[in-house]
Design an enzyme around this catalytic site. Structure first.
Site, PDB file in Angstrom:
ATOM      1  N   HIS A  92      23.268  31.843 -57.340  1.00 55.00           N
ATOM      2  CA  HIS A  92      22.518  31.949 -56.085  1.00 55.00           C
ATOM      3  C   HIS A  92      21.716  33.230 -56.110  1.00 55.00           C
ATOM      4  O   HIS A  92      22.258  34.275 -56.465  1.00 55.00           O
ATOM      5  CB  HIS A  92      23.491  31.972 -54.905  1.00 55.00           C
ATOM      6  CG  HIS A  92      22.815  32.219 -53.607  1.00 55.00           C
ATOM      7  ND1 HIS A  92      22.102  31.247 -52.951  1.00 55.00           N
ATOM      8  CD2 HIS A  92      22.704  33.351 -52.865  1.00 55.00           C
ATOM      9  CE1 HIS A  92      21.604  31.751 -51.838  1.00 55.00           C
ATOM     10  NE2 HIS A  92      21.959  33.028 -51.758  1.00 55.00           N
ATOM     11  N   ASP A 127       8.978   3.496 -81.010  1.00 53.95           N
ATOM     12  CA  ASP A 127       8.141   2.576 -80.245  1.00 53.95           C
ATOM     13  C   ASP A 127       8.247   1.136 -80.717  1.00 53.95           C
ATOM     14  O   ASP A 127       8.110   0.205 -79.917  1.00 53.95           O
ATOM     15  CB  ASP A 127       6.678   3.014 -80.300  1.00 53.95           C
ATOM     16  CG  ASP A 127       6.426   4.309 -79.552  1.00 53.95           C
ATOM     17  OD1 ASP A 127       7.376   4.843 -78.936  1.00 53.95           O
ATOM     18  OD2 ASP A 127       5.279   4.787 -79.582  1.00 53.95           O
TER      19      ASP A 127
END
Length: 164
Positions: A149, A17
């Site tokens: 799939h 940060d």
């Protein structure tokens, strides 16, 4: 600070940060590892091009890359595609939840500029695109991959197919 995370003092590196970049735990971990390697004699450059972010809301949001506004502001020539969860078999199997995947690719180079998803497992599904961006960044890397799939990753493939 330079692009190796070295501060003005040659023996001090900064990350997290305090440097004011993408302030996420995963970004800080990446920067910390890079800063450590560079402090041991490395010269790796920090890059945030394929830095994912997620919102763990309902529905989830997962994203990597530039926004469409940033692409426009940078004057990039791009194409967009969008596919809804309801457009794929697994999406219909799980009840056609609200949500979609959106892709932005650079025309001519096929470079992935942006990928955003909103919907079930979006924070996880974005990582396929992060890897593709780090491996060369072209949409063809995802487009040419086989996807099981029926599965939600087919949504990723479907939006990439839409830009071919």
């Amino acid at each position: 600070m330079d692009d190796t995370l070295r501060t003005r003092h040659p023996d001090i590196y900064a990350y997290g940060d305090i440097i004011g970049q993408a302030m996420f735990k995963h970004t800080s971990s990446y920067e910390g590892e890079l800063a450590y390697r560079n402090s041991q004699g490395g010269a790796e450059t920090v890059t945030y091009r394929a830095n994912p972010h997620a919102v763990f809301s309902h529905p989830q949001i997962g994203a990597v890359g530039l926004t469409e506004a940033q692409c426009r502001d940078q004057g990039l020539d791009y194409a967009t595609a969008r596919v809804d969860y309801a457009d794929i078999a697994k999406g219909r199997i799980v009840g056609a939840p609200p949500g979609f995947a959106k892709l932005i690719v650079e025309r001519g180079s096929d470079r992935i500029l942006d990928f955003h998803m909103i919907g079930p497992q979006a924070a996880d599904l974005v990582h396929e695109v992060v890897i593709a961006m780090n491996a060369g960044g072209t949409a063809g890397l995802v487009r040419d991959s086989i996807h099981t799939h029926p599965s939600l990753p087919e949504l990723v493939r479907a939006v990439f197919d839409s830009t071919a």
